[in-house]
Motif scaffolding. Structure first.
Motif, PDB file in Angstrom:
ATOM      1  N   LEU A  47       0.885  -0.923   0.280  1.00  0.00           N
ATOM      2  CA  LEU A  47      -0.167  -0.099  -0.147  1.00  0.00           C
ATOM      3  C   LEU A  47       0.601   0.930  -0.278  1.00  0.00           C
ATOM      4  CD1 LEU A  47      -3.282  -1.090   2.558  1.00  0.00           C
ATOM      5  CD2 LEU A  47      -2.749  -0.982   0.098  1.00  0.00           C
ATOM      6  N   ALA A  48       1.797   1.394   0.506  1.00  0.00           N
ATOM      7  CA  ALA A  48       3.096   2.443   0.542  1.00  0.00           C
ATOM      8  C   ALA A  48       3.543   2.613  -0.308  1.00  0.00           C
ATOM      9  CB  ALA A  48       4.344   2.345   1.726  1.00  0.00           C
ATOM     10  N   MET A  49       3.866   1.668  -1.747  1.00  0.00           N
ATOM     11  CA  MET A  49       4.097   2.441  -2.749  1.00  0.00           C
ATOM     12  C   MET A  49       3.310   2.888  -3.833  1.00  0.00           C
ATOM     13  SD  MET A  49       5.604  -1.886  -3.788  1.00  0.00           S
ATOM     14  CE  MET A  49       5.680  -1.238  -5.257  1.00  0.00           C
ATOM     15  N   ILE A  50       1.656   2.755  -3.772  1.00  0.00           N
ATOM     16  CA  ILE A  50       0.974   3.764  -3.964  1.00  0.00           C
ATOM     17  C   ILE A  50       0.669   5.175  -3.033  1.00  0.00           C
ATOM     18  CG2 ILE A  50      -0.919   3.843  -5.313  1.00  0.00           C
ATOM     19  CD1 ILE A  50      -0.660   1.350  -5.420  1.00  0.00           C
ATOM     20  N   GLY A  51       0.649   4.781  -1.505  1.00  0.00           N
ATOM     21  CA  GLY A  51       0.877   5.980  -1.298  1.00  0.00           C
ATOM     22  C   GLY A  51       1.988   7.048  -0.852  1.00  0.00           C
ATOM     23  N   ASN A  52       2.653   6.601  -0.730  1.00  0.00           N
ATOM     24  CA  ASN A  52       3.793   7.081  -0.529  1.00  0.00           C
ATOM     25  C   ASN A  52       4.096   8.154  -1.773  1.00  0.00           C
ATOM     26  OD1 ASN A  52       4.481   6.226   2.009  1.00  0.00           O
ATOM     27  ND2 ASN A  52       6.102   5.077   1.687  1.00  0.00           N
ATOM     28  N   ILE A  53       4.165   7.879  -2.931  1.00  0.00           N
ATOM     29  CA  ILE A  53       4.144   8.583  -4.020  1.00  0.00           C
ATOM     30  C   ILE A  53       3.168   9.799  -4.094  1.00  0.00           C
ATOM     31  CG2 ILE A  53       3.015   8.755  -6.650  1.00  0.00           C
ATOM     32  CD1 ILE A  53       4.316   6.000  -7.201  1.00  0.00           C
ATOM     33  N   ILE A  54       2.070   9.667  -3.756  1.00  0.00           N
ATOM     34  CA  ILE A  54       0.776  10.644  -3.386  1.00  0.00           C
ATOM     35  C   ILE A  54       1.069  11.774  -2.465  1.00  0.00           C
ATOM     36  CG2 ILE A  54      -1.994  11.225  -2.975  1.00  0.00           C
ATOM     37  CD1 ILE A  54      -1.953   8.380  -4.293  1.00  0.00           C
ATOM     38  N   ARG A  55       1.684  10.914  -1.022  1.00  0.00           N
ATOM     39  CA  ARG A  55       2.306  11.523  -0.357  1.00  0.00           C
ATOM     40  C   ARG A  55       3.350  12.841  -0.903  1.00  0.00           C
ATOM     41  NH1 ARG A  55       5.887  10.573   4.697  1.00  0.00           N
ATOM     42  NH2 ARG A  55       5.448  11.620   6.028  1.00  0.00           N
ATOM     43  N   GLY A  56       5.147  11.566  -1.344  1.00  0.00           N
ATOM     44  CA  GLY A  56       5.551  12.955  -1.904  1.00  0.00           C
ATOM     45  C   GLY A  56       5.148  14.007  -2.495  1.00  0.00           C
ATOM     46  N   ARG A  57       4.113  14.107  -3.464  1.00  0.00           N
ATOM     47  CA  ARG A  57       3.995  14.936  -3.754  1.00  0.00           C
ATOM     48  C   ARG A  57       3.150  16.048  -3.121  1.00  0.00           C
ATOM     49  NH1 ARG A  57       0.149  11.558  -8.067  1.00  0.00           N
ATOM     50  NH2 ARG A  57       2.188  10.711  -8.956  1.00  0.00           N
ATOM     51  N   TYR A  58       2.392  16.115  -1.997  1.00  0.00           N
ATOM     52  CA  TYR A  58       1.848  16.495  -1.502  1.00  0.00           C
ATOM     53  C   TYR A  58       2.686  17.100  -0.306  1.00  0.00           C
ATOM     54  CZ  TYR A  58      -0.812  17.771   3.249  1.00  0.00           C
ATOM     55  OH  TYR A  58      -0.797  19.042   4.352  1.00  0.00           O
ATOM     56  N   LEU A  59       4.081  16.642   0.299  1.00  0.00           N
ATOM     57  CA  LEU A  59       4.330  16.941   0.355  1.00  0.00           C
ATOM     58  C   LEU A  59       5.304  18.371  -0.174  1.00  0.00           C
ATOM     59  CD1 LEU A  59       5.464  14.250   2.850  1.00  0.00           C
ATOM     60  CD2 LEU A  59       4.751  16.196   3.956  1.00  0.00           C
ATOM     61  N   ALA A  60       5.610  18.169  -1.082  1.00  0.00           N
ATOM     62  CA  ALA A  60       6.733  18.982  -1.830  1.00  0.00           C
ATOM     63  C   ALA A  60       5.954  19.970  -2.209  1.00  0.00           C
ATOM     64  CB  ALA A  60       7.027  18.348  -3.504  1.00  0.00           C
ATOM     65  N   LYS A  61       4.951  20.266  -2.186  1.00  0.00           N
ATOM     66  CA  LYS A  61       4.077  20.648  -2.505  1.00  0.00           C
ATOM     67  C   LYS A  61       3.639  22.185  -1.874  1.00  0.00           C
ATOM     68  CE  LYS A  61       0.795  23.965  -4.946  1.00  0.00           C
ATOM     69  NZ  LYS A  61       1.184  24.602  -5.876  1.00  0.00           N
ATOM     70  N   GLU A  62       3.877  21.109  -0.619  1.00  0.00           N
ATOM     71  CA  GLU A  62       3.618  21.609   1.107  1.00  0.00           C
ATOM     72  C   GLU A  62       5.351  22.701   1.610  1.00  0.00           C
ATOM     73  OE1 GLU A  62       0.992  22.687   3.431  1.00  0.00           O
ATOM     74  OE2 GLU A  62       0.235  21.933   1.897  1.00  0.00           O
ATOM     75  N   GLU A  63       6.228  22.312   0.702  1.00  0.00           N
ATOM     76  CA  GLU A  63       6.893  22.924   1.134  1.00  0.00           C
ATOM     77  C   GLU A  63       7.577  23.942   0.089  1.00  0.00           C
ATOM     78  OE1 GLU A  63      11.556  23.629   2.487  1.00  0.00           O
ATOM     79  OE2 GLU A  63       9.685  21.739   3.238  1.00  0.00           O
ATOM     80  N   GLU A  64       6.650  23.803  -0.611  1.00  0.00           N
ATOM     81  CA  GLU A  64       6.625  24.783  -1.807  1.00  0.00           C
ATOM     82  C   GLU A  64       6.059  26.583  -1.462  1.00  0.00           C
ATOM     83  OE1 GLU A  64       5.206  24.414  -5.238  1.00  0.00           O
ATOM     84  OE2 GLU A  64       6.592  22.746  -5.859  1.00  0.00           O
ATOM     85  N   LYS A  65       4.730  26.237  -0.399  1.00  0.00           N
ATOM     86  CA  LYS A  65       4.203  26.762   0.140  1.00  0.00           C
ATOM     87  C   LYS A  65       4.753  27.683   1.229  1.00  0.00           C
ATOM     88  CE  LYS A  65      -0.142  24.965  -0.573  1.00  0.00           C
ATOM     89  NZ  LYS A  65      -1.715  24.841  -0.091  1.00  0.00           N
ATOM     90  N   LYS A  66       5.993  26.740   1.959  1.00  0.00           N
ATOM     91  CA  LYS A  66       6.485  27.171   3.480  1.00  0.00           C
ATOM     92  C   LYS A  66       8.027  27.874   2.817  1.00  0.00           C
ATOM     93  CE  LYS A  66       6.048  23.060   6.397  1.00  0.00           C
ATOM     94  NZ  LYS A  66       6.268  22.483   7.029  1.00  0.00           N
ATOM     95  N   GLN A  67       8.131  27.813   1.292  1.00  0.00           N
ATOM     96  CA  GLN A  67       9.339  28.288   0.961  1.00  0.00           C
ATOM     97  C   GLN A  67       9.313  29.617   0.215  1.00  0.00           C
ATOM     98  OE1 GLN A  67      12.879  27.683   0.233  1.00  0.00           O
ATOM     99  NE2 GLN A  67      12.974  25.822   0.537  1.00  0.00           N
ATOM    100  N   ALA A  68       7.727  30.284  -0.357  1.00  0.00           N
ATOM    101  CA  ALA A  68       7.321  31.130  -0.619  1.00  0.00           C
ATOM    102  C   ALA A  68       6.962  32.242   0.802  1.00  0.00           C
ATOM    103  CB  ALA A  68       6.276  30.502  -1.432  1.00  0.00           C
ATOM    104  N   LEU A  69       6.201  31.780   1.209  1.00  0.00           N
ATOM    105  CA  LEU A  69       6.303  32.248   2.570  1.00  0.00           C
ATOM    106  C   LEU A  69       7.371  32.634   3.178  1.00  0.00           C
ATOM    107  CD1 LEU A  69       3.849  33.117   4.522  1.00  0.00           C
ATOM    108  CD2 LEU A  69       4.366  30.879   6.281  1.00  0.00           C
ATOM    109  N   ARG A  70       8.491  32.217   3.572  1.00  0.00           N
ATOM    110  CA  ARG A  70       9.477  31.992   3.761  1.00  0.00           C
ATOM    111  C   ARG A  70      10.054  33.388   2.830  1.00  0.00           C
ATOM    112  NH1 ARG A  70      10.812  26.927   5.386  1.00  0.00           N
ATOM    113  NH2 ARG A  70      11.925  26.304   2.889  1.00  0.00           N
ATOM    114  N   GLN A  71      10.338  33.649   1.232  1.00  0.00           N
ATOM    115  CA  GLN A  71      10.556  34.398   0.605  1.00  0.00           C
ATOM    116  C   GLN A  71      10.001  35.445   1.164  1.00  0.00           C
ATOM    117  OE1 GLN A  71      10.602  32.643  -3.675  1.00  0.00           O
ATOM    118  NE2 GLN A  71      12.375  31.822  -2.793  1.00  0.00           N
TER     119      GLN A  71
END
Length: 691
Positions: free
Chosen positions: A638-662
């Motif tokens: 289950l994690a093979m698929i779930g982690n891919i989706i989770r990775g996308r979500y975390l990447a987007k969250e990191e982008e938001k954090k970077q934009a906020l920091r900038q």
């Protein structure tokens, strides 16, 4: 590094204390309780020890063993066993050594375990609790036992520690441990010269113990000890339970004593009622569906409780008077009465004790539940090579007279009373025997009236080998170092032969007369003379046969315990992986429709939802009792698929954090620029004004 810890092995609950952080800490268990139920339960897959065993005791009554301390080292034919048997729900039987074992259903089959094995199982759990709490290696233990324990019972306690992978640095009497804690932690209140006479009274779940001590700063001597083995909280519980059992026969036409589970529930409710009546004058007594779907209800007030336990209260004075008599003191000589043990919270019992001591106020300066464990931890720390503790010397009261016997050869006697009742231990005595060859020594309890009924008189036997008389002699002197050691064990610590030899001895010169000048300035040569003296010839080999388990049997029990521990760990790990899979299924399904909805395609959602449904069906059907590896495999699938989706979500969250920091950094830079511009403008204006 090993951390020293002390264990107060209670009949109902056990308290653990550890020497650390420049003090003594009480160790909490996995559910953050400061005491742990003393029982071992057996199930279809694993053992349930301590809290987990208590939680399933009602439903697993016949396979749950408690009251471990009462049968440890006890013979099946001992008169005490007939009394103790009624307190057990698991079946007890006689083992091949004449001791007590239990037969329980474990791993789908009937299995037999000795009392020593059961105690070792529990101590192993206590070791695990301590290791997890302290994050340290646990090896050295000081274990407390009742004052009446014989050599055989003390040896059984020591063996249980060793089977659990622990090093018993000391086996100590329970009340003595509490007294040591008092002497150490109340040191500033103690005199330095004339000792304070203190009575320590411990009334716990199953027994009453009393010791009279002389305490001064840095030193303690137990002057007298006595006990009532069948006086404690459980006797109060049974008195209450039997009263209600009789009442329910007439009121509801049921006899709960015919149903073990029903009577256990009544006993549990009786214990709660006893505690409530310690603080209140009246308490209700209600149990739903106790037996045959019958709900029962009643009540009791404090006066009624005192009436039902009056036969017990009438016995309190006996051990107290005996201990005072052993100590050679009267009630008037006592400076303080320190009371510990859970049962001492009963108001009528406190009043009775106070009456026995002529109205003197009782002292509760020690923690009633934890005093013994704290004392044990300090004693264990005293034996630690890595910890420095406050110097404290203590000697205990020897409750039984022990004599050593040998076959008569050159001597007129064949035995000697070496450690009399009332003597202090640890203690060492040296005796000399003239022997013609190898010989045997035997230690025995020599006063039947002192030891508990049914106690075997023989304590231990020793074969001493290597005795060779000197040339021309028919016998040789053998010196034996006999010891009643700090744990109360009777031993022959060392033995060797001695013979007469001519040795040179320095002749001391007579002192010169005052005022007389010495004509010769040079010192005279030292003078010697030859004298006959007994000198050590050779050490003797000592082969001991004691109540301790033979090394082979103890090693077999240790291997069995290690195997069961690994099996329990595998079951626990498997259950953890199962729970982790179940949690992941529900967590991922919930996030697909919430946090992850914009990060997975419709096809991915469809495939993953289908896989989650199949995994859930499997988990509650074929996978309900699967192996650890299968749970891990399903989780990773289950994690093979779930982690891919989770990775996308975390990447987007990191982008938001970077934009906020900038954005925050940009604002901070603009603010700093504005401040600098304002400062430059202010400086320019100052210059213009000066010009």
């Amino acid at each position: 590094m090993s951390t020293p810890f002390g264990v107060d092995l209670g009949n109902d609950n056990t308290v653990i204390a550890c020497a650390r952080n420049r003090g003594i800490d009480i160790i909490v268990n996995e559910v953050s309780n400061r005491s742990t139920p003393t029982l071992v339960g057996f199930g279809m897959k694993a053992r349930a020890i301590g809290e987990s065993g208590k939680n399933q005791q009602t439903s697993n009554l016949k396979n749950t063993v408690h009251n471990l301390k009462r049968v440890l080292g006890l013979d099946y034919k001992d008169p005490d066993f007939a009394i103790e048997q009624k307190y057990f729900s698991a079946p007890l039987l006689e083992n091949k050594d004449g001791g007590v074992s239990t037969k329980v259903r474990f791993l789908g089959e009937q299995q037999e375990f000795t009392a020593t094995q059961l105690t070792a199982m529990y101590l192993n759990k206590i070791k695990d609790i301590t290791a997890k709490e302290t994050k340290l290696n646990i090896a050295d233990i000081c274990l407390s036992v009742p004052v009446w324990y014989t050599e055989k019972q003390r040896r059984a306690a020591s063996d249980a520690c060793k089977i659990a992978g622990l090093n018993p640095v000391r086996i100590v009497n329970e009340v003595t441990a509490a007294a040591v804690g008092y002497g150490v932690f109340k040191a500033n209140d103690l005199p330095e010269d004339e000792p304070k006479k203190v009575v320590f009274l411990d009334i716990g779940h199953s027994s009453l113990q009393v010791s009279v001590a002389a305490v001064k700063r840095g030193e303690l001597k137990i002057l007298g000890s006595a006990y009532d083995k069948h006086f404690g909280g459980r006797d109060f519980d049974y008195a209450i339970a039997n009263h209600f059992a009789d009442e329910f026969v007439g009121k509801y036409k049921i006899d709960v004593r015919e149903n073990p589970k029903a009577f256990y529930r009544v006993l549990t409710a009786a214990e709660k009622l006893k505690k409530v009546l310690s603080a209140n004058t009246q308490a209700p007594f209600n149990i739903e569906s106790v037996m045959n779907d019958v709900d029962v209800s009643s009540s009791m007030n404090r006066d009624e409780l005192e009436e039902y336990v009056q036969p017990l209260l009438n016995r309190v004075h006996i051990p107290i008077e005996q201990a005072l008599k052993d100590a050679g003191l009267s009630v008037e000589d006592v400076d303080s009465i320190e009371v510990i043990g859970g049962c001492t919270r009963v108001p009528s019992l406190k009043a009775k004790v106070q009456e026995i001591f002529g109205g003197k106020q009782l002292s509760f300066t020690l923690n009633q539940d934890e005093a013994i464990a704290r004392g044990n931890a300090f004693i264990c720390a005293m034996h630690s090579p890595t910890l420095r503790v406050r110097p404290f010397k203590f000697e205990d009261f020897n409750p039984y007279t022990v004599s050593y016997f040998w076959d008569k050869q050159e001597e007129d006697e064949d035995h000697l009373e070496v450690f009399p009742r009332g003597g202090l231990f640890p203690s060492t005595k040296i005796i000399t025997l003239f022997r013609k060859g190898d010989f045997t020594v035997e230690a025995r309890y020599t006063k039947k009236e002192e030891v508990p009924a049914g106690t075997q008189p023989v304590v231990a036997k020793w074969e001493l080998k290597g005795v060779v008389p000197s040339e021309g002699e028919t016998s040789i002197a053998c010196k034996l170092k006999l010891r009643n050691d700090p744990s109360g064990f009777y031993t022959i610590e060392s033995a060797h032969t001695v013979e007469e030899q001519l040795v040179k001895e320095l002749i001391e010169e007579e002192p010169k007369e005052e005022g007389k000048e010495d004509e010769e300035e040079e010192e005279s040569e030292p003078k010697y003379r030859e004298v006959k003296k007994l000198v050590k010839k050779n050490d003797l080999e000592i082969i001991c046969t004691s109540a301790a388990l033979p090394a082979e049997e103890r090693e077999a029990f240790t291997e069995k315990e290690n195997s069961l521990t690994m099996s329990d760990k595998l079951v626990a790990d498997t259950e953890d992986r199962k729970n982790a899979l179940e949690e992941y299924i529900y967590e991922l399904r919930g996030k697909l429709d919430d946090q992850y909805k914009d990060f997975a395609s419709d096809d991915e959602k469809s495939r993953l939802t289908e896989k989650l449904a199949k995994a859930e069906d499997w988990l509650y059907d074929d996978g309900y009792d699967a192996s650890k590896a299968k749970y891990i495999a399903r989780y990773e699938e289950l994690a093979m698929i779930g982690n891919i989706i989770r990775g996308r979500y975390l990447a987007k969250e990191e982008e938001k954090k970077q934009a906020l920091r900038q954005k925050q950094e940009s604002r901070a830079a603009d603010a700093m620029a504005e401040k600098l511009a304002a400062a430059r403008q202010a400086s320019k204006e100052d210059v213009e004004m000066k010009n």
